[in-house]
Design an enzyme around this catalytic site. Structure first.
Site, PDB file in Angstrom:
ATOM      1  N   HIS A 158       0.882  -1.323   0.081  1.00  0.00           N
ATOM      2  CA  HIS A 158      -0.193  -0.120  -0.304  1.00  0.00           C
ATOM      3  C   HIS A 158       0.716   1.548   0.112  1.00  0.00           C
ATOM      4  CE1 HIS A 158      -3.505  -2.388   0.672  1.00  0.00           C
ATOM      5  NE2 HIS A 158      -3.008  -3.167   1.571  1.00  0.00           N
ATOM      6  N   ASP A 193      -2.387 -10.565  -2.523  1.00  0.00           N
ATOM      7  CA  ASP A 193      -3.242  -9.729  -0.945  1.00  0.00           C
ATOM      8  C   ASP A 193      -4.673  -9.740  -1.076  1.00  0.00           C
ATOM      9  OD1 ASP A 193      -1.696  -8.840   1.678  1.00  0.00           O
ATOM     10  OD2 ASP A 193      -3.637  -7.636   1.133  1.00  0.00           O
ATOM     11  N   HIS A 195      -6.150  -7.945  -0.184  1.00  0.00           N
ATOM     12  CA  HIS A 195      -6.674  -5.721  -0.534  1.00  0.00           C
ATOM     13  C   HIS A 195      -5.379  -5.533  -2.206  1.00  0.00           C
ATOM     14  CE1 HIS A 195      -6.816  -5.799   3.728  1.00  0.00           C
ATOM     15  NE2 HIS A 195      -7.364  -5.505   3.906  1.00  0.00           N
ATOM     16  N   ASP A 282      -4.430 -12.445   3.718  1.00  0.00           N
ATOM     17  CA  ASP A 282      -5.615 -11.923   4.895  1.00  0.00           C
ATOM     18  C   ASP A 282      -6.834 -12.777   3.441  1.00  0.00           C
ATOM     19  OD1 ASP A 282      -4.305 -10.870   2.593  1.00  0.00           O
ATOM     20  OD2 ASP A 282      -4.005  -8.482   3.841  1.00  0.00           O
TER      21      ASP A 282
END
Lengths: 339, 339
Positions: A158, A193, A195, A282
């Protein structure tokens, strides 16, 4: 597989996370790395300490002002009367203001996009240790290993060139990809991931030699909210070298593998020399932050499909929070590269 | 002087404020307006309830999506499991992301720039009541009064067309200035709040018919940090119609009045038909947030100097927090227009 782990990640130990208006404990806990280390060690992987690389590779990807903030911002923040123990931003320039000066509150809101990545006394050294893990794994693969794994913590995908966000400070996979691209030529980054890897996408947005492909929960209803849509495909020379596959919450193994096959087709067509994997766990069904439903067997199948590309693979740890499946999922994933 | 006050401001009662990383009580308390009301009433000013104006004047200044968020966002936020009692943003698009969808967390971080303006159940109605006070004062002056005062709370000058910030939701003075400009022609806004009126500046940044002049503590060391510098002078047709006078922390009456004379020269040269005053009292020496050192006699002298312009004057309340001098400063300021 060679696994690179540095105990210096413990220096970064964020305490707070503002979530839906409430201050809660940060789920990006040091224990995450210890769980992964223990599981991979027990599974017979070779644990190594990365060498220290200094900051040249980080400087090749990140903005100089941002790096100065990560390195020195904590001391300045501590000089503010009444300041909290770690840097948490509370004012942001937004889309209407564009002047940055030296005040610690201004620096915090400029360089940190959200309240999920507090900067503490040990953050800079902890984040550099994560980059060291990524770079040692990269060097192993550049030198001829089939695959290597950087047990990076804090995660990185991120983080933009000039901004922290979502538990991420330095973009480990981007730093590694830049080094790999310089050594070997075209590289692909596959981000699994849960996200969207918005920081990585941003860093390589205009680059034709770095393909960025991400499978993730639909950002219309999930962090990072403002990026990760299918219509984002890169710009300028990098047009077409970004490929996003947003998935509905609740997506399980079979639907995920079906989307993954599209991602792998795109990677094959790009003909990269090296593959980097932004490896979050995740998407697991029991992850406390996740919204997808991937099983441990699902992670094994995902890894088998990726491995079948036949590309040298640099595995970079991203998210995946404390859950019963965290260790088993890592073991299942890495096992596919050990055949 | 005619003073417009609405008890509906009480509907907006923000509880939290994240300051230097810690959650503290919001200093933008309803009591602020009650203190001003009591002091002005005791000084003999005529207290009136504003008429309700609906939303047309607000829509002329603010973005439609932003207004929908202020009006309906609270209900959507309450639908989030585990959400706090008022909307507080925690993720922001920053300079690297640009897609907005409907999720309440995404809307919050898009439309709210900082943690100082929580949106609660009564925020929309409270903010509209503040605009009503501003508009009724404007109508009084347009109809021929020498001066009128809108006892606006919440304040407005940090609110952009599309973003809340710094305790401000709807930009009361901007809405009033737009109405005054349509009725009378060229208008000038003089902002004497201790904070730069960044939202007002942004709204009129390209407008040649609205002069924006602000005296405020130097944003290099004070909120809003990212705007309010002397080199910001407007753009396009509005080039030259913005004039910022940042002042060093600690500035007292005499130095302030010296800077004010430069501001008033600029206003005279612009030859406006009407003057609007963004009237904060947080430059007071005892203000809990302020960093300047203006005395009650200083506020009277400031008002006398402004009044000497001889312009019809619309006074719009901005900041000024609970302090012993708050009521006396308001009485001293308004007295200059009652000669």
């Amino acid at each position: 597989m060679r696994v690179f782990y540095s105990p210096d990640h413990l220096r970064h130990d964020p305490k707070s996370f503002i979530f839906r208006g409430k201050v809660v404990d940060s789920p990006e806990k040091p224990e995450r790395a210890e769980v992964l280390l223990k599981a991979l060690s027990a599974a017979g992987h070779r644990i190594e300490t990365p060498k220290q690389h200094g900051t040249a590779a980080v400087e090749a990807v990140h903005d100089a002002g941002y790096l100065a903030f990560l390195k020195d911002g904590y001391r300045a923040w501590q000089g503010l009367p009444g300041a909290s123990a770690e840097i948490v931003p509370n004012v942001h320039p937004g889309r209407n203001m564009a002047t940055l000066r030296a005040h610690p509150v201004a620096q915090a809101g400029w360089y940190v996009a959200d309240t999920a990545c507090p900067v503490g006394e040990g953050t800079w050294m902890g984040a550099l240790a994560a980059v060291d893990c990524a770079l040692s794994a990269t060097e192993a693969v550049v030198a001829g290993e089939r695959a290597a794994y950087g047990l990076c913590r804090p995660p990185g995908h991120h983080a933009y060139a000039d901004q922290a966000g979502g538990f991420c400070l330095l973009n480990n996979v981007a730093v590694a990809a830049e080094v790999a691209a310089r050594a070997k030529g075209r590289v692909a980054i596959l981000d699994v991931d849960v996200h969207h890897g918005n920081g990585t996408q941003g860093i390589f947005w205009r680059r034709p030699d770095v393909l960025f492909v991400s499978l993730h929960a639909d950002p219309a209803v999930y962090y990072p909210f403002y990026a990760g849509y299918a219509e984002e495909t890169g710009a300028d020379a990098g047009a077409g070298a970004t490929f996003n596959l947003p998935l509905p919450p609740g997506t399980g193994d079979d639907a995920y593998l079906s989307a993954l096959s599209r991602a792998l087709d795109r990677i094959r067509a790009f003909q990269p020399e090296v593959l980097l994997i932004s490896l979050g766990f995740d998407a697991a069904a029991d992850d406390p932050l996740g919204v997808l439903k991937i099983s441990t067997e699902g992670f094994r199948r995902i890894a088998v499909a990726i491995e079948a590309l036949g590309l040298p693979a640099i595995l970079i740890q991203e998210g995946g929070y404390l859950a019963a499946s965290l260790g088993p999922n890592a073991v299942a994933f890495l096992s596919a590269f050990e055949r």
